[in-house]
Enzyme design. Sequence first.
Site, PDB file in Angstrom:
ATOM      1  N   LYS A  63       0.805  -1.214   0.000  1.00 35.88           N
ATOM      2  CA  LYS A  63       0.000   0.000   0.000  1.00 35.88           C
ATOM      3  C   LYS A  63       0.841   1.268   0.000  1.00 35.88           C
ATOM      4  CE  LYS A  63      -4.209  -2.059   1.739  1.00 35.88           C
ATOM      5  NZ  LYS A  63      -3.816  -3.418   2.176  1.00 35.88           N
TER       6      LYS A  63
HETATM    7  C1  LIG Z   1      -4.591  -4.483   1.839  1.00 35.13           C
HETATM    8  C2  LIG Z   1      -3.851  -5.786   1.815  1.00 35.13           C
HETATM    9  C3  LIG Z   1      -4.278  -6.832   1.004  1.00 35.13           C
HETATM   10  C4  LIG Z   1      -5.540  -6.766   0.191  1.00 35.13           C
HETATM   11  O1  LIG Z   1      -5.410  -5.869  -0.883  1.00 35.13           O
HETATM   12  P1  LIG Z   1      -6.720  -5.354  -1.664  1.00 35.13           P
HETATM   13  O2  LIG Z   1      -6.228  -4.414  -2.670  1.00 35.13           O
HETATM   14  O3  LIG Z   1      -7.583  -4.706  -0.622  1.00 35.13           O
HETATM   15  O4  LIG Z   1      -7.389  -6.566  -2.220  1.00 35.13           O
HETATM   16  C5  LIG Z   1      -3.503  -7.993   0.937  1.00 35.13           C
HETATM   17  N1  LIG Z   1      -2.378  -8.102   1.680  1.00 35.13           N
HETATM   18  C6  LIG Z   1      -1.955  -7.132   2.488  1.00 35.13           C
HETATM   19  C7  LIG Z   1      -0.725  -7.343   3.275  1.00 35.13           C
HETATM   20  C8  LIG Z   1      -2.655  -5.930   2.574  1.00 35.13           C
HETATM   21  O5  LIG Z   1      -2.218  -4.964   3.362  1.00 35.13           O
END
Ligand SMILES: *Cc1c(COP(=O)(O)O)cnc(C)c1O
Length: 430
Positions: free
Chosen positions: A107
Amino acid sequence: MKYYSTNNPNHKVDLKEAVIKGLAPDQGLYMPEKIPVLNSDFFSNIHKLSFKEIGYKVISALFSEDLSQDQIKALVDHTLDFDAPVVPVEQDVFTLELFHGPTLAFKDFGARFCSKLMSMLQDKGAIKVLVATSGDTGSAVANGFLGVEGVEVVILYPSGKVSELQEKQFTTLGENIHAIEIEGVFDDCQKMVKEAFLDPELNSKLLLTSANSINIARWIPQCLYYFYAYSRLPKENKKLAFSVPSGNFGNLAAGILAERMGLPIDMFIAATNVNKVVPDYLSGQAFAPKPSIQTISNSMDVGNPSNFYRLLALFGGDEEKLKEKVQGCFYTDESTKEAMVNVKAQTGYTMDPHGAVAYLGLKAFMDKYPDTYQGVFLETAHPGKFRSTVEDALGEALVLPERLAAFMEGEKKVTFMENDYEQFKKYLLG
Ligand SMILES: *Cc1c(COP(=O)(O)O)cnc(C)c1O
Protein backbone atom coordinates in the site's frame (compact mmCIF):
# COMPACT_ATOMS: atom_id res chain seq x y z
CA MET A 1 -9.23 12.26 -19.29
CA LYS A 2 -12.63 12.05 -17.71
CA TYR A 3 -13.61 9.60 -15.01
CA TYR A 4 -17.06 8.04 -14.84
CA SER A 5 -18.96 6.51 -11.95
CA THR A 6 -19.48 2.73 -12.02
CA ASN A 7 -23.08 3.45 -10.99
CA ASN A 8 -23.72 5.84 -13.86
CA PRO A 9 -21.50 6.02 -16.96
CA ASN A 10 -23.01 9.42 -17.80
CA HIS A 11 -21.74 10.98 -14.61
CA LYS A 12 -18.24 12.15 -15.60
CA VAL A 13 -15.75 14.33 -13.76
CA ASP A 14 -12.20 15.53 -14.32
CA LEU A 15 -9.11 14.17 -12.58
CA LYS A 16 -9.12 16.73 -9.80
CA GLU A 17 -12.70 16.08 -8.84
CA ALA A 18 -12.27 12.31 -8.98
CA VAL A 19 -9.24 12.48 -6.69
CA ILE A 20 -10.57 15.03 -4.22
CA LYS A 21 -14.04 13.44 -4.03
CA GLY A 22 -12.72 9.90 -3.88
CA LEU A 23 -16.16 8.34 -4.20
CA ALA A 24 -18.77 9.49 -6.73
CA PRO A 25 -21.88 11.16 -5.23
CA ASP A 26 -23.96 8.15 -6.27
CA GLN A 27 -21.50 5.94 -4.30
CA GLY A 28 -20.02 4.54 -7.50
CA LEU A 29 -16.29 4.17 -8.05
CA TYR A 30 -14.54 6.39 -10.54
CA MET A 31 -13.06 4.73 -13.61
CA PRO A 32 -10.99 6.18 -16.45
CA GLU A 33 -13.27 6.74 -19.41
CA LYS A 34 -10.70 5.31 -21.84
CA ILE A 35 -8.06 2.70 -21.11
CA PRO A 36 -5.04 3.48 -23.26
CA VAL A 37 -3.27 0.51 -24.87
CA LEU A 38 0.51 0.75 -24.92
CA ASN A 39 2.31 -0.05 -28.15
CA SER A 40 4.11 -3.32 -28.80
CA ASP A 41 7.54 -1.59 -28.92
CA PHE A 42 7.12 -0.72 -25.29
CA PHE A 43 6.55 -4.36 -24.40
CA SER A 44 9.39 -5.66 -26.59
CA ASN A 45 11.86 -3.34 -24.90
CA ILE A 46 10.43 -3.25 -21.42
CA HIS A 47 13.19 -5.44 -19.95
CA LYS A 48 15.70 -2.69 -20.78
CA LEU A 49 13.80 -0.04 -18.84
CA SER A 50 14.12 0.82 -15.16
CA PHE A 51 11.11 0.70 -12.83
CA LYS A 52 10.84 4.50 -13.02
CA GLU A 53 11.10 4.55 -16.82
CA ILE A 54 8.27 2.03 -16.97
CA GLY A 55 6.38 4.24 -14.52
CA TYR A 56 6.78 7.40 -16.67
CA LYS A 57 5.46 5.59 -19.71
CA VAL A 58 2.43 4.05 -18.04
CA ILE A 59 1.50 7.11 -15.99
CA SER A 60 1.92 9.37 -19.03
CA ALA A 61 -0.47 7.20 -21.01
CA LEU A 62 -3.10 7.69 -18.33
CA PHE A 63 -2.47 11.22 -17.08
CA SER A 64 -0.70 13.28 -19.74
CA GLU A 65 -3.88 15.18 -20.64
CA ASP A 66 -4.12 16.43 -17.07
CA LEU A 67 -0.57 16.69 -15.74
CA SER A 68 2.66 18.12 -17.13
CA GLN A 69 5.63 15.89 -17.85
CA ASP A 70 7.39 17.45 -14.85
CA GLN A 71 4.49 16.60 -12.58
CA ILE A 72 4.38 13.04 -13.91
CA LYS A 73 8.09 12.66 -13.35
CA ALA A 74 7.82 14.00 -9.79
CA LEU A 75 4.91 11.68 -9.04
CA VAL A 76 6.63 8.58 -10.34
CA ASP A 77 9.98 9.44 -8.73
CA HIS A 78 8.27 9.89 -5.37
CA THR A 79 6.17 6.72 -5.70
CA LEU A 80 8.77 4.30 -7.04
CA ASP A 81 11.40 5.24 -4.53
CA PHE A 82 12.08 1.60 -3.64
CA ASP A 83 12.38 -1.67 -5.50
CA ALA A 84 9.87 -4.47 -6.05
CA PRO A 85 12.08 -7.46 -6.75
CA VAL A 86 10.88 -10.59 -8.51
CA VAL A 87 12.27 -13.51 -6.49
CA PRO A 88 12.29 -17.12 -7.72
CA VAL A 89 10.77 -19.48 -5.15
CA GLU A 90 10.26 -22.74 -7.03
CA GLN A 91 10.44 -23.97 -10.62
CA ASP A 92 8.35 -21.44 -12.63
CA VAL A 93 7.04 -19.86 -9.41
CA PHE A 94 8.11 -16.35 -8.50
CA THR A 95 7.10 -13.89 -5.86
CA LEU A 96 6.82 -10.18 -6.46
CA GLU A 97 7.97 -8.58 -3.21
CA LEU A 98 5.97 -5.42 -2.70
CA PHE A 99 7.12 -4.74 0.85
CA HIS A 100 10.28 -2.71 0.41
CA GLY A 101 8.61 0.63 1.07
CA PRO A 102 8.55 2.66 4.30
CA THR A 103 5.73 0.67 5.98
CA LEU A 104 6.64 -2.67 4.43
CA ALA A 105 3.39 -3.32 2.57
CA PHE A 106 2.33 -2.80 -1.05
CA LYS A 107 0.00 0.00 0.00
CA ASP A 108 3.01 2.30 0.19
CA PHE A 109 2.90 2.56 -3.62
CA GLY A 110 -0.66 3.83 -3.73
CA ALA A 111 -0.35 6.00 -0.63
CA ARG A 112 2.75 7.78 -1.86
CA PHE A 113 1.25 8.47 -5.27
CA CYS A 114 -2.00 9.63 -3.70
CA SER A 115 -0.46 12.08 -1.23
CA LYS A 116 1.76 13.57 -3.92
CA LEU A 117 -1.07 13.90 -6.42
CA MET A 118 -3.44 15.42 -3.85
CA SER A 119 -0.88 18.01 -2.87
CA MET A 120 -0.50 18.87 -6.60
CA LEU A 121 -4.22 19.16 -7.29
CA GLN A 122 -5.48 20.75 -4.13
CA ASP A 123 -5.78 24.49 -3.80
CA LYS A 124 -4.77 25.95 -0.46
CA GLY A 125 -7.17 25.09 2.33
CA ALA A 126 -7.31 22.28 4.81
CA ILE A 127 -8.43 18.96 3.47
CA LYS A 128 -9.42 16.01 5.66
CA VAL A 129 -8.47 12.57 4.43
CA LEU A 130 -10.65 9.84 5.95
CA VAL A 131 -9.44 6.27 5.85
CA ALA A 132 -10.85 3.01 7.13
CA THR A 133 -8.18 0.39 7.59
CA SER A 134 -7.96 -3.32 8.25
CA GLY A 135 -4.28 -2.79 8.99
CA ASP A 136 -1.91 -1.81 6.24
CA THR A 137 -3.81 1.03 4.62
CA GLY A 138 -3.63 3.00 7.84
CA SER A 139 0.12 2.73 8.12
CA ALA A 140 0.79 3.38 4.45
CA VAL A 141 -1.52 6.40 4.30
CA ALA A 142 -0.30 7.78 7.63
CA ASN A 143 3.30 7.56 6.53
CA GLY A 144 2.55 8.78 3.03
CA PHE A 145 0.79 11.90 4.33
CA LEU A 146 2.83 12.59 7.47
CA GLY A 147 3.81 16.25 7.53
CA VAL A 148 2.01 17.07 4.24
CA GLU A 149 0.84 20.65 4.74
CA GLY A 150 -2.86 21.48 4.65
CA VAL A 151 -3.88 17.85 5.05
CA GLU A 152 -5.28 16.21 8.18
CA VAL A 153 -5.57 12.44 8.12
CA VAL A 154 -8.20 10.60 10.19
CA ILE A 155 -7.78 6.84 10.39
CA LEU A 156 -10.53 4.50 11.63
CA TYR A 157 -9.59 0.98 12.58
CA PRO A 158 -11.32 -1.95 14.33
CA SER A 159 -10.23 -2.31 17.93
CA GLY A 160 -8.14 -5.44 18.57
CA LYS A 161 -8.31 -6.57 14.95
CA VAL A 162 -5.04 -5.28 13.54
CA SER A 163 -1.62 -6.55 14.51
CA GLU A 164 0.31 -4.67 17.20
CA LEU A 165 2.92 -3.61 14.72
CA GLN A 166 0.36 -2.36 12.21
CA GLU A 167 -1.34 -0.38 14.96
CA LYS A 168 1.93 1.20 16.04
CA GLN A 169 2.59 2.36 12.51
CA PHE A 170 -0.36 4.72 12.43
CA THR A 171 -1.13 5.49 16.08
CA THR A 172 2.27 6.79 17.14
CA LEU A 173 3.07 9.40 14.51
CA GLY A 174 1.17 12.44 15.83
CA GLU A 175 1.37 15.71 13.83
CA ASN A 176 -1.39 15.69 11.17
CA ILE A 177 -2.23 12.00 11.66
CA HIS A 178 -5.15 11.08 13.96
CA ALA A 179 -6.24 7.53 14.76
CA ILE A 180 -9.69 6.45 15.96
CA GLU A 181 -10.11 3.02 17.48
CA ILE A 182 -13.61 1.73 16.75
CA GLU A 183 -15.45 -0.84 18.80
CA GLY A 184 -16.39 -2.90 15.76
CA VAL A 185 -15.07 -4.69 12.67
CA PHE A 186 -13.44 -3.28 9.54
CA ASP A 187 -16.72 -3.09 7.64
CA ASP A 188 -18.13 -0.84 10.39
CA CYS A 189 -15.20 1.53 9.90
CA GLN A 190 -15.63 1.50 6.15
CA LYS A 191 -19.35 2.19 6.53
CA MET A 192 -18.74 5.20 8.77
CA VAL A 193 -16.29 6.67 6.29
CA LYS A 194 -18.71 6.18 3.41
CA GLU A 195 -21.48 7.76 5.43
CA ALA A 196 -19.35 10.81 6.15
CA PHE A 197 -18.69 11.32 2.44
CA LEU A 198 -22.41 11.30 1.75
CA ASP A 199 -23.35 13.56 4.67
CA PRO A 200 -24.48 16.93 3.25
CA GLU A 201 -23.87 18.82 6.48
CA LEU A 202 -20.31 17.55 6.86
CA ASN A 203 -19.53 18.23 3.22
CA SER A 204 -20.78 21.79 3.41
CA LYS A 205 -18.41 22.48 6.30
CA LEU A 206 -15.37 20.35 5.52
CA LEU A 207 -13.36 19.32 2.50
CA LEU A 208 -13.39 15.54 2.92
CA THR A 209 -11.56 13.05 0.80
CA SER A 210 -10.60 9.42 0.89
CA ALA A 211 -7.32 7.62 0.53
CA ASN A 212 -8.79 4.13 0.43
CA SER A 213 -8.33 2.11 -2.73
CA ILE A 214 -11.68 3.46 -3.86
CA ASN A 215 -9.69 6.60 -4.73
CA ILE A 216 -8.19 6.40 -8.23
CA ALA A 217 -5.04 8.08 -6.90
CA ARG A 218 -4.48 5.08 -4.63
CA TRP A 219 -5.76 2.51 -7.03
CA ILE A 220 -4.22 3.31 -10.43
CA PRO A 221 -0.50 3.44 -9.48
CA GLN A 222 -0.78 -0.16 -8.29
CA CYS A 223 -0.77 -1.26 -11.92
CA LEU A 224 2.88 -0.21 -12.22
CA TYR A 225 4.47 -3.15 -10.48
CA TYR A 226 2.67 -5.65 -12.71
CA PHE A 227 4.46 -4.12 -15.70
CA TYR A 228 7.71 -4.15 -13.79
CA ALA A 229 7.32 -7.80 -12.71
CA TYR A 230 6.69 -8.78 -16.31
CA SER A 231 9.84 -6.95 -17.39
CA ARG A 232 11.99 -8.84 -14.87
CA LEU A 233 10.73 -12.40 -15.39
CA PRO A 234 13.04 -14.74 -17.30
CA LYS A 235 11.87 -15.02 -20.91
CA GLU A 236 10.20 -18.34 -21.48
CA ASN A 237 7.68 -19.55 -23.93
CA LYS A 238 5.00 -20.02 -21.30
CA LYS A 239 1.74 -18.45 -20.34
CA LEU A 240 1.70 -16.06 -17.44
CA ALA A 241 -0.47 -16.13 -14.31
CA PHE A 242 -0.57 -13.65 -11.41
CA SER A 243 -2.03 -14.63 -8.06
CA VAL A 244 -3.21 -11.74 -5.92
CA PRO A 245 -4.06 -12.03 -2.21
CA SER A 246 -7.24 -10.01 -2.05
CA GLY A 247 -9.48 -8.17 0.39
CA ASN A 248 -10.97 -5.03 -1.12
CA PHE A 249 -9.76 -6.15 -4.57
CA GLY A 250 -8.01 -2.92 -5.47
CA ASN A 251 -4.73 -4.70 -6.09
CA LEU A 252 -6.28 -7.31 -8.37
CA ALA A 253 -8.27 -4.64 -10.22
CA ALA A 254 -5.02 -2.74 -10.81
CA GLY A 255 -3.45 -5.88 -12.30
CA ILE A 256 -6.39 -6.19 -14.65
CA LEU A 257 -5.99 -2.52 -15.57
CA ALA A 258 -2.39 -3.33 -16.60
CA GLU A 259 -3.67 -6.25 -18.66
CA ARG A 260 -6.27 -4.04 -20.34
CA MET A 261 -3.42 -1.65 -21.20
CA GLY A 262 -1.79 -4.47 -23.15
CA LEU A 263 0.31 -6.33 -20.60
CA PRO A 264 0.21 -10.01 -21.67
CA ILE A 265 -1.15 -11.69 -18.54
CA ASP A 266 -3.13 -14.84 -19.33
CA MET A 267 -4.77 -15.53 -16.00
CA PHE A 268 -5.40 -13.87 -12.66
CA ILE A 269 -6.01 -15.83 -9.48
CA ALA A 270 -8.18 -14.00 -6.96
CA ALA A 271 -7.01 -15.62 -3.73
CA THR A 272 -8.76 -14.90 -0.45
CA ASN A 273 -9.03 -16.25 3.07
CA VAL A 274 -12.47 -17.44 4.23
CA ASN A 275 -13.88 -13.99 3.41
CA LYS A 276 -14.74 -15.40 0.02
CA VAL A 277 -17.61 -13.46 -1.50
CA VAL A 278 -15.64 -12.83 -4.71
CA PRO A 279 -14.43 -16.43 -5.20
CA ASP A 280 -18.03 -17.50 -4.58
CA TYR A 281 -19.19 -15.03 -7.21
CA LEU A 282 -16.55 -16.20 -9.70
CA SER A 283 -17.68 -19.80 -9.24
CA GLY A 284 -21.22 -18.93 -10.21
CA GLN A 285 -23.01 -17.62 -7.12
CA ALA A 286 -24.55 -14.18 -6.83
CA PHE A 287 -22.35 -11.40 -5.44
CA ALA A 288 -23.46 -11.30 -1.82
CA PRO A 289 -21.51 -9.18 0.71
CA LYS A 290 -21.28 -10.72 4.17
CA PRO A 291 -19.96 -9.64 7.57
CA SER A 292 -16.21 -10.06 7.71
CA ILE A 293 -14.61 -12.98 9.51
CA GLN A 294 -11.36 -12.57 11.41
CA THR A 295 -8.36 -14.54 10.09
CA ILE A 296 -4.56 -14.55 10.34
CA SER A 297 -4.38 -12.71 7.00
CA ASN A 298 -6.26 -9.85 8.62
CA SER A 299 -5.64 -7.25 5.91
CA MET A 300 -7.94 -9.34 3.72
CA ASP A 301 -10.77 -9.65 6.25
CA VAL A 302 -13.23 -7.83 4.06
CA GLY A 303 -16.82 -9.00 3.65
CA ASN A 304 -17.99 -6.26 1.28
CA PRO A 305 -15.12 -5.64 -1.11
CA SER A 306 -15.35 -2.09 -2.36
CA ASN A 307 -13.56 -2.62 -5.69
CA PHE A 308 -15.84 -5.40 -6.90
CA TYR A 309 -17.65 -3.14 -9.36
CA ARG A 310 -14.31 -2.03 -10.77
CA LEU A 311 -13.54 -5.63 -11.69
CA LEU A 312 -16.72 -5.76 -13.69
CA ALA A 313 -16.24 -2.30 -15.20
CA LEU A 314 -12.80 -3.33 -16.49
CA PHE A 315 -14.56 -5.89 -18.66
CA GLY A 316 -17.25 -3.49 -19.77
CA GLY A 317 -19.69 -5.13 -17.35
CA ASP A 318 -19.32 -8.51 -19.09
CA GLU A 319 -19.41 -11.16 -16.34
CA GLU A 320 -18.38 -13.96 -18.68
CA LYS A 321 -15.22 -12.16 -19.75
CA LEU A 322 -14.35 -11.44 -16.13
CA LYS A 323 -14.79 -15.10 -15.22
CA GLU A 324 -12.60 -16.21 -18.15
CA LYS A 325 -9.72 -14.05 -17.01
CA VAL A 326 -10.01 -14.37 -13.23
CA GLN A 327 -10.28 -17.55 -11.19
CA GLY A 328 -11.23 -17.43 -7.54
CA CYS A 329 -10.04 -19.57 -4.65
CA PHE A 330 -10.00 -19.33 -0.86
CA TYR A 331 -8.03 -20.87 1.98
CA THR A 332 -8.44 -21.43 5.70
CA ASP A 333 -5.91 -20.29 8.29
CA GLU A 334 -4.85 -23.91 8.72
CA SER A 335 -3.85 -24.35 5.06
CA THR A 336 -2.22 -20.93 5.07
CA LYS A 337 0.04 -21.85 7.99
CA GLU A 338 0.79 -25.22 6.43
CA ALA A 339 1.91 -23.50 3.22
CA MET A 340 4.15 -21.13 5.18
CA VAL A 341 5.79 -24.10 6.93
CA ASN A 342 6.19 -26.20 3.78
CA VAL A 343 7.61 -23.44 1.60
CA LYS A 344 10.04 -22.46 4.33
CA ALA A 345 11.16 -26.08 4.75
CA GLN A 346 11.45 -26.81 1.03
CA THR A 347 12.83 -23.54 -0.32
CA GLY A 348 13.96 -21.44 2.64
CA TYR A 349 11.58 -18.64 1.65
CA THR A 350 9.54 -17.00 4.41
CA MET A 351 6.05 -15.99 3.30
CA ASP A 352 3.69 -13.75 5.22
CA PRO A 353 0.11 -15.05 5.70
CA HIS A 354 -1.27 -12.93 2.80
CA GLY A 355 1.40 -14.00 0.34
CA ALA A 356 0.88 -17.59 1.49
CA VAL A 357 -2.80 -17.44 0.48
CA ALA A 358 -1.75 -16.24 -2.97
CA TYR A 359 0.92 -18.94 -3.20
CA LEU A 360 -1.67 -21.63 -2.49
CA GLY A 361 -3.97 -20.27 -5.17
CA LEU A 362 -1.18 -20.10 -7.71
CA LYS A 363 0.03 -23.64 -7.04
CA ALA A 364 -3.46 -25.12 -7.23
CA PHE A 365 -3.95 -23.42 -10.58
CA MET A 366 -0.54 -24.33 -12.04
CA ASP A 367 -0.90 -27.96 -10.98
CA LYS A 368 -3.92 -28.23 -13.25
CA TYR A 369 -1.84 -27.19 -16.28
CA PRO A 370 1.59 -28.80 -15.84
CA ASP A 371 4.47 -27.02 -17.59
CA THR A 372 2.21 -24.40 -19.12
CA TYR A 373 2.56 -21.33 -16.92
CA GLN A 374 5.05 -19.05 -15.30
CA GLY A 375 3.39 -17.91 -12.10
CA VAL A 376 3.86 -14.88 -9.89
CA PHE A 377 2.30 -14.52 -6.46
CA LEU A 378 2.29 -11.12 -4.82
CA GLU A 379 3.97 -10.78 -1.43
CA THR A 380 1.96 -7.84 -0.17
CA ALA A 381 3.61 -7.38 3.22
CA HIS A 382 6.84 -8.21 4.99
CA PRO A 383 6.38 -11.31 7.22
CA GLY A 384 7.66 -9.24 10.15
CA LYS A 385 4.43 -7.23 10.09
CA PHE A 386 2.65 -10.37 11.26
CA ARG A 387 5.41 -11.43 13.55
CA SER A 388 3.57 -13.54 16.12
CA THR A 389 1.52 -15.41 13.49
CA VAL A 390 4.60 -16.15 11.42
CA GLU A 391 6.74 -17.09 14.41
CA ASP A 392 4.01 -19.36 15.79
CA ALA A 393 3.59 -21.08 12.43
CA LEU A 394 7.26 -21.53 11.72
CA GLY A 395 8.40 -22.13 15.27
CA GLU A 396 11.34 -19.79 14.90
CA ALA A 397 12.18 -16.17 15.62
CA LEU A 398 12.02 -13.60 12.81
CA VAL A 399 14.55 -10.89 12.37
CA LEU A 400 12.68 -7.59 12.05
CA PRO A 401 13.95 -5.04 9.58
CA GLU A 402 15.23 -1.96 11.40
CA ARG A 403 12.55 0.43 10.17
CA LEU A 404 9.88 -1.93 11.43
CA ALA A 405 11.49 -2.33 14.84
CA ALA A 406 11.71 1.47 15.17
CA PHE A 407 7.90 1.79 15.06
CA MET A 408 7.54 -0.44 18.12
CA GLU A 409 9.16 2.21 20.29
CA GLY A 410 6.53 4.92 19.67
CA GLU A 411 3.69 5.64 22.08
CA LYS A 412 0.11 4.84 20.98
CA LYS A 413 -2.22 7.85 20.92
CA VAL A 414 -5.84 7.23 19.84
CA THR A 415 -9.41 8.37 20.31
CA PHE A 416 -11.62 5.47 21.34
CA MET A 417 -15.11 5.40 19.87
CA GLU A 418 -18.18 3.17 19.73
CA ASN A 419 -19.51 2.04 16.38
CA ASP A 420 -21.68 5.15 16.21
CA TYR A 421 -21.75 7.48 13.24
CA GLU A 422 -23.07 10.50 15.18
CA GLN A 423 -20.12 10.34 17.53
CA PHE A 424 -17.74 10.24 14.58
CA LYS A 425 -19.48 13.18 12.94
CA LYS A 426 -19.23 15.23 16.13
CA TYR A 427 -15.52 14.45 16.27
CA LEU A 428 -14.98 15.63 12.70
CA LEU A 429 -16.85 18.87 13.29
CA GLY A 430 -15.21 19.49 16.66
C1 LIG B 1 -4.59 -4.48 1.84
C2 LIG B 1 -3.85 -5.79 1.81
C3 LIG B 1 -4.28 -6.83 1.00
C4 LIG B 1 -5.54 -6.77 0.19
O1 LIG B 1 -5.41 -5.87 -0.88
P1 LIG B 1 -6.72 -5.35 -1.66
O2 LIG B 1 -6.23 -4.41 -2.67
O3 LIG B 1 -7.58 -4.71 -0.62
O4 LIG B 1 -7.39 -6.57 -2.22
C5 LIG B 1 -3.50 -7.99 0.94
N1 LIG B 1 -2.38 -8.10 1.68
C6 LIG B 1 -1.95 -7.13 2.49
C7 LIG B 1 -0.73 -7.34 3.27
C8 LIG B 1 -2.66 -5.93 2.57
O5 LIG B 1 -2.22 -4.96 3.36
